[in-house]
Design a protein around this motif. Structure first.
Motif, short mmCIF file in Angstrom:
data_model
loop_
_atom_site.label_atom_id
_atom_site.label_comp_id
_atom_site.label_asym_id
_atom_site.label_seq_id
_atom_site.Cartn_x
_atom_site.Cartn_y
_atom_site.Cartn_z
N ALA A 64 0.83 -1.21 0.00
CA ALA A 64 0.00 0.00 0.00
C ALA A 64 0.87 1.26 0.00
CB ALA A 64 -0.92 -0.01 1.21
N LEU A 65 1.94 1.24 0.77
CA LEU A 65 2.84 2.41 0.80
C LEU A 65 3.53 2.61 -0.53
CD1 LEU A 65 4.43 1.98 4.35
CD2 LEU A 65 2.72 3.66 3.64
N ASP A 66 3.95 1.51 -1.14
CA ASP A 66 4.58 1.62 -2.47
C ASP A 66 3.59 2.18 -3.48
OD1 ASP A 66 6.91 0.60 -1.45
OD2 ASP A 66 6.58 -1.45 -2.20
N GLY A 67 2.33 1.72 -3.38
CA GLY A 67 1.31 2.24 -4.29
C GLY A 67 1.04 3.71 -4.06
N TYR A 90 -3.39 5.03 9.35
CA TYR A 90 -3.10 4.40 8.07
C TYR A 90 -3.14 5.43 6.93
CZ TYR A 90 -3.59 0.94 4.28
OH TYR A 90 -3.43 0.19 3.14
N ILE A 91 -4.19 6.26 6.95
CA ILE A 91 -4.30 7.30 5.91
C ILE A 91 -3.13 8.28 6.01
CG2 ILE A 91 -5.67 9.26 5.11
CD1 ILE A 91 -6.90 6.62 4.34
N ASP A 92 -2.71 8.63 7.23
CA ASP A 92 -1.56 9.52 7.40
C ASP A 92 -0.31 8.91 6.78
OD1 ASP A 92 -2.97 11.49 8.64
OD2 ASP A 92 -2.37 10.94 10.68
N ALA A 93 -0.12 7.61 7.01
CA ALA A 93 1.07 6.94 6.45
C ALA A 93 1.02 6.93 4.92
CB ALA A 93 1.16 5.51 6.99
N LEU A 94 -0.17 6.66 4.38
CA LEU A 94 -0.30 6.66 2.91
C LEU A 94 -0.07 8.06 2.34
CD1 LEU A 94 -3.39 4.36 2.21
CD2 LEU A 94 -0.97 3.76 2.28
N SER A 95 -0.65 9.07 2.99
CA SER A 95 -0.48 10.44 2.46
C SER A 95 0.98 10.87 2.54
CB SER A 95 -1.38 11.41 3.22
OG SER A 95 -1.00 11.51 4.58
N ALA A 96 1.67 10.46 3.62
CA ALA A 96 3.09 10.80 3.73
C ALA A 96 3.89 10.15 2.60
CB ALA A 96 3.64 10.36 5.08
N ALA A 97 3.55 8.89 2.27
CA ALA A 97 4.23 8.21 1.17
C ALA A 97 3.95 8.90 -0.16
CB ALA A 97 3.79 6.75 1.11
N SER A 98 2.70 9.33 -0.36
CA SER A 98 2.36 10.04 -1.60
C SER A 98 3.07 11.38 -1.71
CB SER A 98 0.84 10.24 -1.69
OG SER A 98 0.19 9.05 -2.02
N VAL A 99 3.15 12.08 -0.59
CA VAL A 99 3.85 13.36 -0.58
C VAL A 99 5.32 13.15 -0.94
CG1 VAL A 99 4.71 15.21 0.92
CG2 VAL A 99 2.30 14.57 0.97
N ALA A 100 5.92 12.10 -0.39
CA ALA A 100 7.32 11.80 -0.72
C ALA A 100 7.47 11.51 -2.21
CB ALA A 100 7.81 10.61 0.10
N GLY A 101 6.53 10.71 -2.76
CA GLY A 101 6.59 10.43 -4.20
C GLY A 101 6.42 11.67 -5.04
N HIS A 102 5.48 12.54 -4.63
CA HIS A 102 5.23 13.79 -5.34
C HIS A 102 6.47 14.68 -5.32
CE1 HIS A 102 3.35 17.70 -6.21
NE2 HIS A 102 2.30 17.04 -6.67
N SER A 103 7.08 14.82 -4.14
CA SER A 103 8.27 15.68 -4.00
C SER A 103 9.44 15.13 -4.80
CB SER A 103 8.66 15.81 -2.53
OG SER A 103 7.63 16.42 -1.78
N ASP A 104 9.65 13.82 -4.71
CA ASP A 104 10.77 13.21 -5.43
C ASP A 104 10.60 13.34 -6.93
OD1 ASP A 104 11.83 12.53 -3.01
OD2 ASP A 104 11.37 10.39 -3.14
N GLU A 105 9.36 13.20 -7.40
CA GLU A 105 9.11 13.32 -8.84
C GLU A 105 9.38 14.74 -9.31
OE1 GLU A 105 8.28 12.16 -12.67
OE2 GLU A 105 8.54 10.91 -10.88
N LEU A 106 8.92 15.73 -8.54
CA LEU A 106 9.17 17.12 -8.93
C LEU A 106 10.66 17.43 -8.92
CD1 LEU A 106 6.35 19.18 -7.16
CD2 LEU A 106 6.50 18.46 -9.55
N ALA A 107 11.36 16.91 -7.91
CA ALA A 107 12.80 17.15 -7.84
C ALA A 107 13.51 16.52 -9.04
CB ALA A 107 13.37 16.59 -6.53
N THR A 108 13.08 15.30 -9.37
CA THR A 108 13.69 14.63 -10.53
C THR A 108 13.38 15.38 -11.81
OG1 THR A 108 13.53 12.48 -9.43
CG2 THR A 108 13.77 12.47 -11.83
N GLU A 109 12.11 15.77 -11.97
CA GLU A 109 11.73 16.53 -13.16
C GLU A 109 12.50 17.84 -13.23
OE1 GLU A 109 7.55 17.15 -13.18
OE2 GLU A 109 7.07 15.12 -13.84
N GLY A 110 12.66 18.49 -12.06
CA GLY A 110 13.39 19.76 -12.03
C GLY A 110 14.83 19.59 -12.47
N ARG A 111 15.48 18.50 -11.99
CA ARG A 111 16.88 18.27 -12.38
C ARG A 111 16.98 17.97 -13.86
NH1 ARG A 111 16.90 15.77 -7.24
NH2 ARG A 111 16.45 13.72 -8.16
N VAL A 112 16.06 17.15 -14.37
CA VAL A 112 16.08 16.82 -15.80
C VAL A 112 15.86 18.08 -16.62
CG1 VAL A 112 14.84 15.60 -17.63
CG2 VAL A 112 15.36 14.43 -15.47
#
Length: 394
Positions: A81-84, A141-163
């Protein structure tokens, strides 16, 4: 994940709640679409079906967590679920939705999920004490999922920004190299950089580049360091016309920046070349920005230093045998005389001397130069030769 201490739900209760998951997921998506502006109209059709499936999988993970053996490690049912959730955050970033919208969606989803699941829990006979702990588990559980999504969102933006930054840096290099327009247009599209009408090259101290760029907007390009000296940076600034150029020079105050001419964006290499030439000639001195548009004559005259020196030797030969101080004084007077078209009072005011002094010096000059002062081509040579020298000029 030690923060979770889930209640142990009976197998029949878990089975009863599992039957409700498709309907709960559907209602979550409907509420998010209705209440979160960033998702309005975005979750219909296939995207909506995919999100519903993701919500069902997350809720199924929650039920596996709640139905697991008492005291078991919660990381086992939660990891998928966290990976998703992490992947969901990445996808939302790629879709252009903000983190605020994503968190709002989680808040709405948590409310709807608890409302539906708590109703179902009562229906399957779960006691009040267990439901209270069940509520804690839902929101943790929802807090843990939202934290994982926020991490994915931030990492994607950082990666996109570097690219994007690397692509824009490459675009800047190809612009300076003078590549073909077709190539530049393609690179601009890949770098998500909207081409302006024009660009202006700016050389400035490398340690000032970041703060200057922050005031110039996101479309200002910075070339890789190998396009300049180690202590310099090259910026390509869009659309510096009229007041915009004056504002830039004000922004650059207290720096020894060099601003090239404004050129059509695909021809900015000529702006960069002129800025580099002005820097190499030492035209920028002290902590004051230099606008090359104000120094065109210096750039023209000093483009071939050997030729300029030869011209000086030939055109000013009549002053060669004089003491240096005398030669400088007469040369200064002759230059002012030519620039003021022989107006004696204007020359006197320019040199801060008496008009009779000007007359006396010009008598000496005419004796030395003779009929050279009557030949327009020789007068031009003399005037060029008398151009004031810069610090680095021979």
């Amino acid at each position: 994940m030690a923060q979770f201490n889930p209640p142990r739900l009976p197998d029949e209760a878990v089975a009863g709640l599992a039957d409700q998951l498709p309907e709960v997921a559907e209602r979550c998506v409907a509420a998010i679409t209705a209440e979160v502006p960033g998702y309005a109209g975005a979750l219909s059709g296939e995207p909506g079906e995919l999100i519903e499936e993701a919500v069902q999988q997350a809720l199924a993970g929650f039920l596996r967590l709640a139905g697991g053996p008492q005291g078991s490690d919660p990381s086992t049912p939660m990891r998928p679920a966290l990976d998703g959730a992490y992947a969901l955050g990445q996808g939302e970033a790629r879709s252009g939705r903000s983190m605020d919208a994503l968190l709002a969606a989680y808040r709405v989803g948590a409310r709807v999920s608890w409302r539906e699941l708590s109703t179902a829990a009562v229906d399957v006979g779960i006691d009040a004490a267990t439901i209270a702990r069940f509520a804690e588990l839902v929101f943790a559980y929802i807090d843990a999922l939202s934290a994982a999504s926020v991490a994915g969102h931030s990492d994607e933006l950082a990666t996109e920004g570097r690219v994007r930054e690397r692509r824009r840096e490459r675009l800047a290099g190809e612009l300076l190299a003078g590549r073909e327009e077709e190539v530049l247009v393609t690179l601009a599209e890949r770098a998500e950089w909207p081409p302006p009408l024009s660009l202006t090259a700016v050389l400035l101290p490398a340690d000032a580049a970041a703060s200057v760029m922050s005031t110039l907007g996101a479309n200002c390009l910075r070339a890789a360091d190998d396009w300049s000296d180690a202590d310099l940076a090259v910026l390509l600034v869009p659309d510096l016309h009229g007041l915009a150029r004056r504002r830039l020079l004000k922004t650059l105050r207290h720096t020894s920046a060099v601003v090239g001419p404004t050129r059509p964006w695909t021809h900015v290499t000529s702006s960069w070349q002129r800025a580099v030439k002005a820097h190499e000639l030492g035209l920028a001195t002290g902590q004051t920005p230099l606008d090359t548009e104000d120094h065109l004559a210096d750039l023209v005259l000093q483009s071939d230093r050997d030729a300029l020196q030869d011209l000086r030797i030939r055109a000013l030969a009549p002053l060669t045998d004089l003491p240096p101080a005398t030669a400088d004084r007469l040369g200064e007077t002759l230059r002012s005389w030519l620039l003021h078209q022989g107006r004696r009072d204007a020359v006197a005011a320019d040199l801060h001397v008496h008009a009779q002094t000007v007359r006396y010096r010009m008598t000496q000059i005419r004796e030395l130069f003779g009929d050279r002062l009557d030949d327009p081509s020789k007068v031009l040579d003399i005037l060029i030769a008398l151009q004031p020298k810069t610090v680095d000029n021979p």
